[in-house]
Design a protein around this motif. Structure first.
Motif, PDB file in Angstrom:
ATOM      1  N   THR A   1      -0.504   4.958 -13.719  1.00 45.03           N
ATOM      2  CA  THR A   1      -0.191   6.174 -12.793  1.00 45.03           C
ATOM      3  C   THR A   1      -1.326   6.735 -12.216  1.00 45.03           C
ATOM      4  OG1 THR A   1      -0.158   7.660 -14.853  1.00 45.03           O
ATOM      5  CG2 THR A   1       2.133   6.889 -14.123  1.00 45.03           C
ATOM      6  N   GLY A   2      -1.596   7.570 -11.158  1.00 49.62           N
ATOM      7  CA  GLY A   2      -2.700   8.182 -10.803  1.00 49.62           C
ATOM      8  C   GLY A   2      -2.859   7.905  -9.256  1.00 49.62           C
ATOM      9  N   PRO A   3      -3.486   8.775  -8.647  1.00 50.63           N
ATOM     10  CA  PRO A   3      -3.564   8.912  -7.216  1.00 50.63           C
ATOM     11  C   PRO A   3      -4.446   7.787  -6.700  1.00 50.63           C
ATOM     12  CG  PRO A   3      -4.867  10.574  -8.225  1.00 50.63           C
ATOM     13  CD  PRO A   3      -4.262   9.958  -9.490  1.00 50.63           C
ATOM     14  N   THR A   4      -5.144   7.091  -7.275  1.00 52.73           N
ATOM     15  CA  THR A   4      -6.228   6.272  -6.622  1.00 52.73           C
ATOM     16  C   THR A   4      -5.931   4.766  -7.599  1.00 52.73           C
ATOM     17  OG1 THR A   4      -8.044   6.596  -8.046  1.00 52.73           O
ATOM     18  CG2 THR A   4      -7.822   7.972  -5.823  1.00 52.73           C
TER      19      THR A   4
ATOM     20  N   GLU B   1       0.882  -1.340  -0.170  1.00 52.34           N
ATOM     21  CA  GLU B   1       0.104   0.059  -0.117  1.00 52.34           C
ATOM     22  C   GLU B   1       0.872   1.287  -0.212  1.00 52.34           C
ATOM     23  OE1 GLU B   1      -2.479  -0.289   3.519  1.00 52.34           O
ATOM     24  OE2 GLU B   1      -3.492  -2.176   2.706  1.00 52.34           O
ATOM     25  N   VAL B   2       1.752   1.305   0.864  1.00 47.18           N
ATOM     26  CA  VAL B   2       2.604   2.155   1.003  1.00 47.18           C
ATOM     27  C   VAL B   2       3.293   2.603  -0.138  1.00 47.18           C
ATOM     28  CG1 VAL B   2       4.494   3.555   2.277  1.00 47.18           C
ATOM     29  CG2 VAL B   2       2.527   2.422   3.568  1.00 47.18           C
ATOM     30  N   PHE B   3       3.853   1.655  -0.681  1.00 47.89           N
ATOM     31  CA  PHE B   3       4.904   1.828  -1.942  1.00 47.89           C
ATOM     32  C   PHE B   3       3.968   2.242  -3.190  1.00 47.89           C
ATOM     33  CE2 PHE B   3       7.908  -1.772  -0.520  1.00 47.89           C
ATOM     34  CZ  PHE B   3       8.664  -0.863   0.167  1.00 47.89           C
ATOM     35  N   ALA B   4       2.850   1.875  -3.211  1.00 50.10           N
ATOM     36  CA  ALA B   4       1.796   2.114  -4.111  1.00 50.10           C
ATOM     37  C   ALA B   4       1.436   3.751  -4.036  1.00 50.10           C
ATOM     38  CB  ALA B   4       0.373   1.572  -4.322  1.00 50.10           C
ATOM     39  N   GLU B   5       1.568   4.048  -2.732  1.00 50.27           N
ATOM     40  CA  GLU B   5       1.041   5.650  -2.352  1.00 50.27           C
ATOM     41  C   GLU B   5       2.322   6.587  -2.517  1.00 50.27           C
ATOM     42  OE1 GLU B   5      -0.317   5.474   1.513  1.00 50.27           O
ATOM     43  OE2 GLU B   5      -2.092   4.286   1.031  1.00 50.27           O
ATOM     44  N   GLN B   6       3.530   6.096  -2.055  1.00 49.44           N
ATOM     45  CA  GLN B   6       4.587   6.952  -1.794  1.00 49.44           C
ATOM     46  C   GLN B   6       5.942   6.590  -2.996  1.00 49.44           C
ATOM     47  OE1 GLN B   6       5.500   7.608   1.886  1.00 49.44           O
ATOM     48  NE2 GLN B   6       3.465   7.683   2.842  1.00 49.44           N
TER      49      GLN B   6
END
Length: 195
Positions: A165-168, A33-38
Motif C-alpha cells: 500500500t502507499g501513495p507512490t 496506472e489508474v487502477f494503481a492510483e484509484q
C-alpha cells in the motif's frame, strides 16, 4: 470546396490494425496506472483520457470493466510466466518480477487475493486460473531446500501483497521488500521482465 482538375488528392494510409494494437496497449497501460492510483473501481473515462483515446475506442477493445481488468491481469501473469520460462530464471529473480508487478498494479494485488476479488469483480473462475498460473510459475523455481515450502509460498505471496500500500510506486515497492525481508526471503532486482 471543390477539387482542382488534375490535382492529386492524397489520403493518409489506413493504419487500422497498427493503430488498433497501439490503442489497446495504451488503454491497458493507462488502466494499470489508474487502477494503481484509484483502485479497480476507477472511472473508465479517466482511463480513456489517460490513454489519449475516446471512450468509444476503450469500449471497442473492452466492452466492460471486467474485460479491461482481465486484460491487465493477463499481461501481469504473462510477464511472470515469461520470467519463469527464461533460461536464467531463479526463484529470487522471479520474486523480483512479481514484486515489481505488485508495486505497479492494484489489479494484480487483487488477483493474488482472488477469494476476495472474484465475487466483487465478476472475474470468478478466470481470476482463480490466473492466480494458479502465478503460483505454478513460482513453485517451478522454488528450491527444494528453501525456507518456504510449496504450501507456505501461496500464503507468503498473499501476505506480502497485502502489505503493498502507499501513495507512490516507490513506497509500495519498499513495503513489499520489507515484507519479504521479514519473512526471510531473498528477492532479486525489482523490475519488469524484459525478455
Amino acid at each position: 470546396m471543390t477539387e482542382q482538375p488534375g490535382a492529386e488528392v492524397r489520403r493518409p494510409a489506413n493504419q487500422g490494425r497498427k493503430v488498433a494494437a497501439r490503442n489497446r496497449a495504451a488503454v491497458i497501460a493507462a488502466a494499470r496506472e489508474v487502477f494503481a492510483e484509484q483502485g479497480l473501481t476507477a472511472p473508465l473515462s479517466v482511463i480513456a483520457r489517460r490513454a489519449r483515446v475516446g471512450q468509444g475506442v476503450l469500449y471497442r477493445h473492452f466492452p466492460d470493466r471486467t474485460a479491461l481488468v482481465e486484460a491487465v491481469l493477463e499481461e501481469n501473469v504473462r510477464q511472470v510466466e515469461q520470467a519463469a520460462a527464461a533460461e536464467s530464471a531463479t526463484f529470487a529473480g522471479l520474486l523480483g518480477v512479481l514484486t515489481w508487478h505488485l508495486a505497479e498494479s492494484a489489479a494484480f494485488i487483487g488477483l493474488l487475493h482472488v477469494d476476495q476479488v472474484a465475487g466483487r469483480s465478476g472475474l470468478g473462475a478466470h481470476a482463480s486460473a490466473l492466480s494458479e498460473r502465478v503460483q505454478h510459475s513460482l513453485r517451478a523455481h522454488l528450491p527444494a531446500d528453501h525456507r518456504l515450502n510449496a504450501k507456505d509460498l501461496e500464503l507468503a505471496v498473499a501476505m506480502v501483497s497485502a502489505t503493498v500500500t502507499g501513495p507512490t510506486r516507490e513506497e509500495r515497492e519498499r513495503r513489499a521488500r520489507d515484507a519479504w525481508r521479514l519473512l526471510g526471503v531473498e528477492v532479486g532486482p525489482v523490475r519488469p521482465f524484459e525478455g
